[in-house]
Design an enzyme around this catalytic site. Sequence first.
Site, PDB file in Angstrom:
ATOM      1  N   ASN A  47      17.460 -47.585 107.657  1.00  5.52           N
ATOM      2  CA  ASN A  47      18.370 -46.460 107.427  1.00  5.52           C
ATOM      3  C   ASN A  47      17.782 -45.230 108.132  1.00  5.52           C
ATOM      4  OD1 ASN A  47      16.654 -44.851 105.610  1.00  5.52           O
ATOM      5  ND2 ASN A  47      16.992 -46.471 104.102  1.00  5.52           N
ATOM      6  N   ASP A  91      10.631 -52.782  99.498  1.00  8.75           N
ATOM      7  CA  ASP A  91      11.801 -52.125  98.899  1.00  8.75           C
ATOM      8  C   ASP A  91      12.201 -52.714  97.546  1.00  8.75           C
ATOM      9  OD1 ASP A  91      12.254 -50.088 100.737  1.00  8.75           O
ATOM     10  OD2 ASP A  91      13.581 -51.287 102.000  1.00  8.75           O
ATOM     11  N   ASN A  97      19.266 -51.843  93.535  1.00 10.21           N
ATOM     12  CA  ASN A  97      19.931 -52.797  94.421  1.00 10.21           C
ATOM     13  C   ASN A  97      19.863 -54.245  93.927  1.00 10.21           C
ATOM     14  OD1 ASN A  97      18.635 -50.709  96.868  1.00 10.21           O
ATOM     15  ND2 ASN A  97      20.824 -51.041  96.656  1.00 10.21           N
ATOM     16  N   ARG A 116      15.418 -57.362 103.600  1.00  8.37           N
ATOM     17  CA  ARG A 116      15.477 -57.289 102.134  1.00  8.37           C
ATOM     18  C   ARG A 116      15.909 -58.606 101.487  1.00  8.37           C
ATOM     19  NH1 ARG A 116      17.240 -51.896  99.161  1.00  8.37           N
ATOM     20  NH2 ARG A 116      16.020 -53.022  97.603  1.00  8.37           N
ATOM     21  N   HIS A 192      24.430 -45.980 100.813  1.00 10.28           N
ATOM     22  CA  HIS A 192      24.788 -46.615  99.536  1.00 10.28           C
ATOM     23  C   HIS A 192      25.570 -45.587  98.730  1.00 10.28           C
ATOM     24  CE1 HIS A 192      21.108 -49.537  99.548  1.00 10.28           C
ATOM     25  NE2 HIS A 192      22.199 -50.228  99.779  1.00 10.28           N
ATOM     26  N   ASP A 194      25.297 -44.863  95.698  1.00 11.02           N
ATOM     27  CA  ASP A 194      24.491 -44.151  94.694  1.00 11.02           C
ATOM     28  C   ASP A 194      23.645 -43.025  95.286  1.00 11.02           C
ATOM     29  OD1 ASP A 194      22.345 -45.527  95.833  1.00 11.02           O
ATOM     30  OD2 ASP A 194      21.600 -46.334  93.932  1.00 11.02           O
ATOM     31  N   ALA A 282      11.827 -43.569 102.362  1.00  6.99           N
ATOM     32  CA  ALA A 282      12.446 -44.903 102.477  1.00  6.99           C
ATOM     33  C   ALA A 282      13.958 -44.833 102.258  1.00  6.99           C
ATOM     34  CB  ALA A 282      11.821 -45.852 101.459  1.00  6.99           C
ATOM     35  N   CYS A 288      17.756 -44.865  92.585  1.00 10.65           N
ATOM     36  CA  CYS A 288      17.479 -46.115  93.317  1.00 10.65           C
ATOM     37  C   CYS A 288      16.308 -46.877  92.704  1.00 10.65           C
ATOM     38  CB  CYS A 288      17.111 -45.833  94.770  1.00 10.65           C
ATOM     39  SG  CYS A 288      18.328 -44.934  95.707  1.00 10.65           S
TER      40      CYS A 288
HETATM   41  N1  ARG Z   1      14.862 -48.662 102.013  1.00 16.38           N
HETATM   42  C1  ARG Z   1      15.878 -49.110 101.130  1.00 16.38           C
HETATM   43  C2  ARG Z   1      17.080 -49.603 101.911  1.00 16.38           C
HETATM   44  O1  ARG Z   1      17.376 -49.049 102.939  1.00 16.38           O
HETATM   45  C3  ARG Z   1      16.258 -48.004 100.184  1.00 16.38           C
HETATM   46  C4  ARG Z   1      17.199 -48.447  99.124  1.00 16.38           C
HETATM   47  C5  ARG Z   1      17.647 -47.341  98.216  1.00 16.38           C
HETATM   48  N2  ARG Z   1      18.368 -47.844  97.132  1.00 16.38           N
HETATM   49  C6  ARG Z   1      19.540 -47.386  96.694  1.00 16.38           C
HETATM   50  N3  ARG Z   1      20.033 -47.887  95.615  1.00 16.38           N
HETATM   51  N4  ARG Z   1      20.215 -46.478  97.352  1.00 16.38           N
HETATM   52  O2  ARG Z   1      17.747 -50.544 101.540  1.00 16.38           O
END
Ligand code: ARG
Length: 294
Positions: A47, A91, A97, A116, A192, A194, A282, A288
Amino acid sequence: MSLPVNPLAESLSFNPLPVGHTPFSDRGKPTILMCPPTYFTVAYAINPWMQEAPPCDEVLAKRQWDALYQAITEKAGAHVELLTPEPGVPDLVFTANAAFVHNQTAVIAHYKHPERRPEEPICAQWFEQKGFKVVQMPDHIFFEGAGDALIWQDRVFAGYKTRTDIASHSLLTAATDLPVLSMELINDRYYHIDVCLCPLQDGHLIYSPDAFDEYGRAVIEANVPASKLIPVSPEEAARFACNAVNIGDTVIFNQGSSRLTDDLKARGFQVLSVDLSEFLKAGGSSKCLTLRIG
Ligand code: ARG
């Protein structure tokens, strides 16, 4: 009149609901799943925040995570269940997630990025062992758990396109019986839902208007009464103000959003801020790092 069985349900795979477990929701306290940051670092870039990140201070990250854990357990009074950290999946700390959880059903994430995907069986096994009905998406449909699906009142605001496929949304309804409002995420930084929208107690909703197109904003406005809508500025959104943990009347988020803090206090919330700078590298913050499981 009984509704016809949703034919989509057939493309989901699930284990039968195990017997003999007391659901977390019956144990008297809100329950949150977290994962200690033992192996957390920024090891790859999936990201924009990770692409731009200066080196991560892992020692500081552990202190920041501990402060969040303390705020959740001691100040907000929730019970925390811990997922065992594993090397090679940095992560995994972002338990939001892991799955979408509702009524003892856990719809497990199926990640867009291969980096992931090793997290999927770890989380599926955890939920199975804890007595949840575990539902898995078909292989060709990506779905990133509660990172992209948030319950507001009796319905779900769910993001799609950057990570989650819109095809997962009807499967989410098939698995949980919850109606889903599909929201396109138009800004890569808010990949995302959230990180740009946050339901709170009593129907309030924090959101970043810039993360949605006009149509998405109209969906939000058509569902949430204006008096309960809390838009944030681009600067607040960039400090992850929408990525808040709400437990009862307590809201916990990253530091640096004093205008929003005052607004929430005026609405009767207690606000706690925790410095989560290392996790922002991250692309994640307080919400998260948590998953409400009961
Ligand atoms: N580095 C992770 C990703 O890009 C961060 C995830 C953050 N989680 C979230 N629920 N927004 O997937």
